[in-house]
Write a protein that holds these residues in place. Structure first.
Motif, PDB file in Angstrom:
ATOM      1  N   LEU A  29      38.981  35.585  13.863  1.00  0.00           N
ATOM      2  CA  LEU A  29      37.706  35.857  14.505  1.00  0.00           C
ATOM      3  C   LEU A  29      37.460  34.349  15.298  1.00  0.00           C
ATOM      4  CD1 LEU A  29      35.436  37.694  15.597  1.00  0.00           C
ATOM      5  CD2 LEU A  29      33.807  36.505  13.857  1.00  0.00           C
ATOM      6  N   LEU A  30      37.526  33.317  14.603  1.00  0.00           N
ATOM      7  CA  LEU A  30      36.555  32.820  15.486  1.00  0.00           C
ATOM      8  C   LEU A  30      37.756  32.142  17.001  1.00  0.00           C
ATOM      9  CD1 LEU A  30      33.762  30.747  15.513  1.00  0.00           C
ATOM     10  CD2 LEU A  30      35.676  28.883  14.350  1.00  0.00           C
ATOM     11  N   LYS A  31      38.910  32.234  17.007  1.00  0.00           N
ATOM     12  CA  LYS A  31      39.595  31.385  17.272  1.00  0.00           C
ATOM     13  C   LYS A  31      39.647  32.501  18.560  1.00  0.00           C
ATOM     14  CE  LYS A  31      43.476  29.455  14.244  1.00  0.00           C
ATOM     15  NZ  LYS A  31      44.072  29.181  13.762  1.00  0.00           N
ATOM     16  N   THR A  32      40.033  34.156  18.146  1.00  0.00           N
ATOM     17  CA  THR A  32      40.040  35.234  19.770  1.00  0.00           C
ATOM     18  C   THR A  32      38.209  35.005  19.953  1.00  0.00           C
ATOM     19  OG1 THR A  32      40.684  36.546  17.637  1.00  0.00           O
ATOM     20  CG2 THR A  32      40.009  37.832  19.532  1.00  0.00           C
ATOM     21  N   LEU A  33      37.060  34.402  19.262  1.00  0.00           N
ATOM     22  CA  LEU A  33      35.907  34.559  20.569  1.00  0.00           C
ATOM     23  C   LEU A  33      36.422  33.477  21.077  1.00  0.00           C
ATOM     24  CD1 LEU A  33      33.069  34.851  18.007  1.00  0.00           C
ATOM     25  CD2 LEU A  33      33.794  36.040  18.849  1.00  0.00           C
ATOM     26  N   GLN A  34      36.880  32.194  20.942  1.00  0.00           N
ATOM     27  CA  GLN A  34      37.219  31.250  21.964  1.00  0.00           C
ATOM     28  C   GLN A  34      37.782  31.830  22.973  1.00  0.00           C
ATOM     29  OE1 GLN A  34      35.457  28.168  21.456  1.00  0.00           O
ATOM     30  NE2 GLN A  34      36.078  27.779  23.443  1.00  0.00           N
ATOM     31  N   ARG A  35      39.212  31.957  22.331  1.00  0.00           N
ATOM     32  CA  ARG A  35      39.982  32.666  23.582  1.00  0.00           C
ATOM     33  C   ARG A  35      38.976  33.626  24.642  1.00  0.00           C
ATOM     34  NH1 ARG A  35      43.553  33.430  18.870  1.00  0.00           N
ATOM     35  NH2 ARG A  35      43.605  35.775  19.080  1.00  0.00           N
ATOM     36  N   GLY A  36      39.135  35.091  24.310  1.00  0.00           N
ATOM     37  CA  GLY A  36      37.952  35.692  24.636  1.00  0.00           C
ATOM     38  C   GLY A  36      36.851  34.483  25.797  1.00  0.00           C
ATOM     39  N   LEU A  37      36.017  34.047  25.646  1.00  0.00           N
ATOM     40  CA  LEU A  37      35.343  33.305  26.190  1.00  0.00           C
ATOM     41  C   LEU A  37      35.826  32.366  27.454  1.00  0.00           C
ATOM     42  CD1 LEU A  37      32.539  31.453  23.788  1.00  0.00           C
ATOM     43  CD2 LEU A  37      32.515  33.902  24.914  1.00  0.00           C
ATOM     44  N   GLU A  43      40.233  33.649  34.316  1.00  0.00           N
ATOM     45  CA  GLU A  43      41.072  35.083  34.381  1.00  0.00           C
ATOM     46  C   GLU A  43      40.694  36.197  35.141  1.00  0.00           C
ATOM     47  OE1 GLU A  43      44.410  35.067  33.522  1.00  0.00           O
ATOM     48  OE2 GLU A  43      43.913  32.634  32.398  1.00  0.00           O
ATOM     49  N   PRO A  44      40.106  36.956  34.921  1.00  0.00           N
ATOM     50  CA  PRO A  44      39.237  38.319  35.369  1.00  0.00           C
ATOM     51  C   PRO A  44      38.445  37.877  36.764  1.00  0.00           C
ATOM     52  CG  PRO A  44      38.445  38.353  33.782  1.00  0.00           C
ATOM     53  CD  PRO A  44      39.299  37.173  33.421  1.00  0.00           C
ATOM     54  N   PHE A  45      37.496  37.290  36.462  1.00  0.00           N
ATOM     55  CA  PHE A  45      36.621  37.016  37.271  1.00  0.00           C
ATOM     56  C   PHE A  45      36.385  35.646  38.147  1.00  0.00           C
ATOM     57  CE2 PHE A  45      36.474  38.248  32.797  1.00  0.00           C
ATOM     58  CZ  PHE A  45      35.565  39.438  33.142  1.00  0.00           C
ATOM     59  N   ALA A  46      37.574  35.388  38.989  1.00  0.00           N
ATOM     60  CA  ALA A  46      37.138  34.284  40.167  1.00  0.00           C
ATOM     61  C   ALA A  46      36.265  33.191  39.400  1.00  0.00           C
ATOM     62  CB  ALA A  46      37.201  35.273  40.769  1.00  0.00           C
ATOM     63  N   SER A  47      35.959  32.626  39.926  1.00  0.00           N
ATOM     64  CA  SER A  47      34.948  31.565  39.949  1.00  0.00           C
ATOM     65  C   SER A  47      33.293  32.116  39.544  1.00  0.00           C
ATOM     66  CB  SER A  47      34.373  30.685  41.036  1.00  0.00           C
ATOM     67  OG  SER A  47      33.745  31.121  41.919  1.00  0.00           O
ATOM     68  N   THR A  48      33.278  33.261  39.076  1.00  0.00           N
ATOM     69  CA  THR A  48      31.741  34.467  39.094  1.00  0.00           C
ATOM     70  C   THR A  48      31.029  33.854  37.735  1.00  0.00           C
ATOM     71  OG1 THR A  48      32.108  36.740  40.226  1.00  0.00           O
ATOM     72  CG2 THR A  48      30.720  36.653  38.622  1.00  0.00           C
ATOM     73  N   PHE A  49      32.249  33.885  36.751  1.00  0.00           N
ATOM     74  CA  PHE A  49      31.483  33.078  35.257  1.00  0.00           C
ATOM     75  C   PHE A  49      32.322  31.874  34.485  1.00  0.00           C
ATOM     76  CE2 PHE A  49      31.504  37.645  34.790  1.00  0.00           C
ATOM     77  CZ  PHE A  49      29.889  38.096  34.844  1.00  0.00           C
ATOM     78  N   ARG A  50      32.297  31.625  35.965  1.00  0.00           N
ATOM     79  CA  ARG A  50      32.939  30.028  35.362  1.00  0.00           C
ATOM     80  C   ARG A  50      31.647  29.080  34.313  1.00  0.00           C
ATOM     81  NH1 ARG A  50      36.410  27.633  39.815  1.00  0.00           N
ATOM     82  NH2 ARG A  50      37.929  29.105  38.507  1.00  0.00           N
ATOM     83  N   GLY A  51      31.792  28.121  33.995  1.00  0.00           N
ATOM     84  CA  GLY A  51      31.093  27.553  32.381  1.00  0.00           C
ATOM     85  C   GLY A  51      29.960  28.362  31.948  1.00  0.00           C
TER      86      GLY A  51
END
Length: 150
Positions: A29-37, A43-51
């Motif tokens: 779970l922890l690894k999946t959460l980190q990869r998801g964040l 990935e799919p959001f360009a710079s919209t959610f960077r940081g």
């Protein structure tokens, strides 16, 4: 889908999957959460959610001294949230009902008929029933299935 809604989240990072991982105390779970964040930020959001999640440290000793203990805490928290969410009724479309109510109130307040702003649920139900009548005989109900040819 990306062109229409501008972003796509891969299935393994969706709430349903994360909540199931928490329910079964999945050690990943922890690894999946980190990869998801990380995925959402880059990935799919360009710079919209960077940081956006840069302050979240899932490797912090505050979660636990070992990976297993750090993984257990988010599992417990996410499971509690999922359990709480499951207590809410899914029998009705609460958001749709709220929209209808507010649209009707707006229409009444502006002196116009509500139908100029939205189609009330009873009308939508009737229209849906009419559309499904195509599969029925007016006098007897459902049409008999056509015999299949051998």
């Amino acid at each position: 889908m990306r062109r229409k809604v501008h972003y796509v989240i891969e299935p393994q990072y969706l709430w349903g999957n994360i909540a199931e991982m928490a329910r079964i105390q999945d050690s990943e779970l922890l690894k999946t959460l980190q990869r998801g964040l990380s995925y959402i930020e880059t990935e799919p959001f360009a710079s919209t959610f960077r940081g956006l999640f840069s302050e979240i440290n899932l490797a912090s000793d505050k979660l636990g001294k070992t990976y297993t203990k750090r993984n257990a805490r988010p599992c417990k928290i996410i499971k509690e949230i999922a359990d709480g969410l499951s207590q809410f009724s899914t029998d009705s479309d609460t958001l749709g009902d709220a929209y209808e109510y507010l649209s009707g109130r707006f229409a009444a307040g502006s002196g116009k008929k509500a139908g100029e702003f939205y189609t009330p649920q009873p009308i939508s139900t009737i229209l849906s029933a009419i559309v499904t009548l195509d599969g029925q005989e007016p006098a007897t109900g459902q049409r008999a299935q056509a015999a299949t040819r051998s």
